[in-house]
Design a protein around this motif. Structure first.
Motif, PDB file in Angstrom:
ATOM      1  N   ILE A 267       1.617   6.990  -6.777  1.00 19.90           N
ATOM      2  CA  ILE A 267       0.629   8.029  -7.096  1.00 19.90           C
ATOM      3  C   ILE A 267       1.167   9.407  -6.727  1.00 19.90           C
ATOM      4  O   ILE A 267       0.983  10.390  -7.464  1.00 19.90           O
ATOM      5  N   HIS A 268       1.877   9.472  -5.603  1.00 20.54           N
ATOM      6  CA  HIS A 268       2.452  10.748  -5.182  1.00 20.54           C
ATOM      7  C   HIS A 268       3.510  11.229  -6.178  1.00 20.54           C
ATOM      8  O   HIS A 268       3.573  12.435  -6.485  1.00 20.54           O
ATOM      9  N   SER A 269       4.345  10.311  -6.690  1.00 20.16           N
ATOM     10  CA  SER A 269       5.369  10.710  -7.663  1.00 20.16           C
ATOM     11  C   SER A 269       4.740  11.194  -8.966  1.00 20.16           C
ATOM     12  O   SER A 269       5.244  12.120  -9.606  1.00 20.16           O
TER      13      SER A 269
ATOM     14  N   PRO B  81       9.923   6.857  -4.337  1.00 22.36           N
ATOM     15  CA  PRO B  81       9.316   7.901  -5.174  1.00 22.36           C
ATOM     16  C   PRO B  81      10.152   8.246  -6.405  1.00 22.36           C
ATOM     17  O   PRO B  81       9.596   8.469  -7.490  1.00 22.36           O
TER      18      PRO B  81
ATOM     19  N   LEU C 288       0.821  -1.199   0.000  1.00 25.03           N
ATOM     20  CA  LEU C 288       0.000   0.000   0.000  1.00 25.03           C
ATOM     21  C   LEU C 288       0.860   1.256   0.000  1.00 25.03           C
ATOM     22  O   LEU C 288       0.565   2.231  -0.707  1.00 25.03           O
ATOM     23  N   THR C 289       1.954   1.221   0.752  1.00 23.85           N
ATOM     24  CA  THR C 289       2.868   2.360   0.785  1.00 23.85           C
ATOM     25  C   THR C 289       3.539   2.570  -0.574  1.00 23.85           C
ATOM     26  O   THR C 289       3.677   3.705  -1.039  1.00 23.85           O
TER      27      THR C 289
ATOM     28  N   ILE D 146       2.335   1.761  -3.516  1.00 26.84           N
ATOM     29  CA  ILE D 146       1.343   2.295  -4.460  1.00 26.84           C
ATOM     30  C   ILE D 146       1.080   3.773  -4.181  1.00 26.84           C
ATOM     31  O   ILE D 146       0.983   4.591  -5.102  1.00 26.84           O
ATOM     32  N   ARG D 147       0.985   4.135  -2.905  1.00 25.08           N
ATOM     33  CA  ARG D 147       0.764   5.542  -2.555  1.00 25.08           C
ATOM     34  C   ARG D 147       1.930   6.408  -3.037  1.00 25.08           C
ATOM     35  O   ARG D 147       1.719   7.514  -3.542  1.00 25.08           O
ATOM     36  N   GLN D 148       3.150   5.904  -2.878  1.00 28.04           N
ATOM     37  CA  GLN D 148       4.298   6.670  -3.329  1.00 28.04           C
ATOM     38  C   GLN D 148       4.316   6.804  -4.850  1.00 28.04           C
ATOM     39  O   GLN D 148       4.752   7.822  -5.386  1.00 28.04           O
TER      40      GLN D 148
ATOM     41  N   TRP E  10       9.801   5.405  -8.891  1.00 28.46           N
ATOM     42  CA  TRP E  10       8.487   5.525  -9.530  1.00 28.46           C
ATOM     43  C   TRP E  10       8.499   6.605 -10.604  1.00 28.46           C
ATOM     44  O   TRP E  10       7.886   6.438 -11.674  1.00 28.46           O
TER      45      TRP E  10
END
Length: 328
Positions: free
Chosen positions: A35-37, A245, A28-29, A31-33, A248
């Protein structure tokens, strides 16, 4: 005993749950990173767009060369075999002797079919095709020889096998000489091999350039966020948390750059389609340009993602470890 086994089962289940939860939160972390990148790229649209276009155009050239080779192979696929051998019969041979030669050749296991063209038939066809019918009427005799056309089996249509068959057929006593026009075919195959090697060399150089471009872009991003990385290391952030990040970002550059390259190839083929149709029409034929199919698109995107990952990983591994909280 049953109570003992039940307690062991409960312990194993309780041990599995934290492990599964750890994997879940880790993914989950990640995937979040990711999306954040992507959001970070959106916040700097001009710089990101320029980098993506450079990557896309760098991938377009090897993709275009691959499409060129693919279409040339498609066009030349019908000429990869020696379709026919022409045997010129000796002038002193009679019609009966020539027919005997035709029957004997038909028994060869290397030969699929044999056809006979007499000198009279050849002259009549030449008059019809050349347009010199009236001029040819003034000839005192027919200068054309009798010809036997031999079609080899599929096994003997390759250039080397066909040449061996020709050498064998020329030993027949009725044959003056044979003709197998394969020199142009050998030259075409040599040019195709040269083109393939050129595509591989140019593609390797451009793909190396893509890795360097992505690596330099990620390096600039790392330098821009140097203070943030120092703070993260100071509070105990793991290397994976800091590296992800940036990796990514390289992956996103690869994905979007690969799509840009695919769009450029499609537009180029659309632009050339009318010109290719016009050239094919001159030869009274039709041809449709072959582009990248679904599998080749996936390979292109996979290659672009791999290049993006490689370039970003190299930059991250080299430059982030040099940033420490105690270094100003």
């Amino acid at each position: 005993m049953s109570l003992l086994f039940k307690s062991r089962d409960k312990q194993s289940n309780t041990q599995k749950k934290p492990l599964l939860l750890g994997v879940y939160f880790f993914m989950l972390t990640i995937i979040r990173q990711g999306i954040h990148s992507l959001g970070e790229m959106w916040r700097t649209p001009i710089a990101s767009l320029m980098t993506i276009l450079v990557l896309g155009l760098s991938l377009t050239l090897p993709a275009t060369l691959y499409v060129v080779v693919k279409n040339v192979q498609q066009v030349s696929s019908g000429f990869n075999d020696a379709a026919e051998i022409s045997l010129f019969v000796k002038e002193q041979m009679s019609e009966q002797q020539t027919q005997t030669l035709v029957k004997r050749l038909a028994l060869y296991p290397e030969i699929e079919s044999v056809s006979y063209i007499s000198s009279a038939q050849a002259l009549a066809e030449f008059k019809r095709v050349s347009g010199f019918g009236q001029a040819l009427d003034y000839l005192e005799s027919n200068p054309l020889p009798n010809v036997v056309l031999v079609t080899p089996t599929s096994r003997y249509r390759k250039p080397q096998a066909a040449q061996k068959l020709l050498d064998k057929l020329e030993t027949e006593r009725e044959v003056e000489f044979g003709k197998l026009d394969i020199e142009w075919l050998e030259r075409l195959n040599a040019l195709l091999s040269l083109l393939k090697e050129s595509v591989f060399t140019v593609g390797l150089l451009l793909l190396s350039a893509v890795i360097l471009i992505i690596g330099n872009t990620i390096r600039l991003s790392i330098m821009d966020k140097k203070e943030e990385i120092q703070v993260l290391k100071l509070v105990g952030a793991t290397n994976t948390f800091i590296h992800t990040p940036f990796i990514w970002t390289g992956v996103w550059y690869g994905v979007i750059g690969g799509l840009v390259a695919f769009i450029c190839v499609v537009l180029m083929l659309w632009w050339l389609e009318s010109a290719v149709s016009m050239v094919a029409g001159v030869y009274q034929s039709s041809y449709i340009l072959q582009g990248l199919n679904g599998q080749e698109l996936m390979i292109l995107l996979g290659l672009a993602v791999g290049l993006g990952f490689s370039g970003s990983f190299i930059a991250v591994a080299k430059y982030i470890k040099e940033i420490e909280p105690d270094r100003v």
